[in-house]
Design a protein around this motif. Sequence first.
Motif, short mmCIF file in Angstrom:
data_model
loop_
_atom_site.label_atom_id
_atom_site.label_comp_id
_atom_site.label_asym_id
_atom_site.label_seq_id
_atom_site.Cartn_x
_atom_site.Cartn_y
_atom_site.Cartn_z
N SER A 31 0.84 -1.20 0.00
CA SER A 31 0.00 0.00 0.00
C SER A 31 0.88 1.25 0.00
CB SER A 31 -0.92 -0.01 1.22
OG SER A 31 -0.14 -0.17 2.40
N TYR A 76 -6.81 1.13 4.44
CA TYR A 76 -5.56 1.08 5.22
C TYR A 76 -5.25 2.39 5.93
CZ TYR A 76 -4.54 -3.42 3.07
OH TYR A 76 -4.58 -4.74 2.67
N ARG A 79 -1.75 3.59 6.08
CA ARG A 79 -0.68 2.69 6.55
C ARG A 79 0.02 2.08 5.34
NH1 ARG A 79 -4.72 0.55 9.49
NH2 ARG A 79 -4.48 -1.49 8.51
N GLN A 82 0.98 -2.57 3.53
CA GLN A 82 -0.15 -3.50 3.65
C GLN A 82 -0.42 -4.10 2.26
OE1 GLN A 82 -1.38 -3.93 6.89
NE2 GLN A 82 0.41 -2.62 7.20
N ASP A 105 -7.97 -6.26 -0.60
CA ASP A 105 -7.15 -5.68 0.47
C ASP A 105 -7.54 -6.34 1.77
OD1 ASP A 105 -9.57 -3.45 0.20
OD2 ASP A 105 -8.93 -3.81 2.27
N GLY A 107 -7.97 -4.74 4.74
CA GLY A 107 -8.45 -3.76 5.71
C GLY A 107 -9.72 -4.24 6.37
#
Lengths: 166, 110
Positions: A31, A76, A79, A82, A105, A107
Amino acid sequence: MKTFPQTRGRKAQPRGRAFADGVLLQLALPSDSSLLCVVRATVARLAALLKFSGADCRSVTRAVDEAMTNILRHSYKGRRHQPIVIQFKQLRQAQDTGLEVILWDEGPPIDCSKLRPRDFTQLRPGGLGLHFIRQAMDTVEFSRMGDANQLRLLKYTRGATATAEL
Amino acid sequence: MQISARNAGVTTIFDVSGDIDFATSPEIRRSLLHEIRESRPSCVLMNLSRVRYIDSSAVASLVEGLKASRDFGSRFVLFGLSPYAREVLQLSRLLKVFEVYDNEEQALAS
């Protein structure tokens, strides 16, 4: 920092699997917003290869860019490191071809009730990304698969001839 | 993405080049809001003629610049929009909200 690929029993996740029929390309990336330009360049070339019109190449590229941005920003929350996986699959129907793009993802689950259309009567920043995605794609589907969010985007060429300037 | 500012009398002109996306739009936003709030120019011109790509966060930064300009009694003007940038602003239904000119001469003369 998480590592790639991960295989934590995520049945819908394609990581570590052989490519299914029609899968053209799969990107596994962290990410990191500096990679957005790389993803855009990839999508633009792939859409041109699949003979989307110039306008559709731009809109599909924009949709995937906005989808990844939403993961970075909302899933995210900025962040880094990730995991994000983006899979591109060619669609073939009777008289038409197209592109399926799936983004995963890890998340927290998306609250779909909060994904409302933007109110264009107010001048305010933000809230345009999903509008761009919906405007660009024929199908936009959010779902939760195991511990991953999945966004599935479909776009058909409708017999267009590639004239993309990318 | 690169952004630089120059002055033409009481007008500040921002020259932007490259892609404005989620990675780069915070710099645009910071530069714009700092200039509008600290220097208080009577007019801010955004030269977008060398911008290749804009996303929703770029549009959001431009909207913030417009709103801040209005708050401080400044004009906020865009010029040199590529067909792509124009398309994105059209999709955002904001093309008519901004003052838009084809080039710097027209923008300065407005």
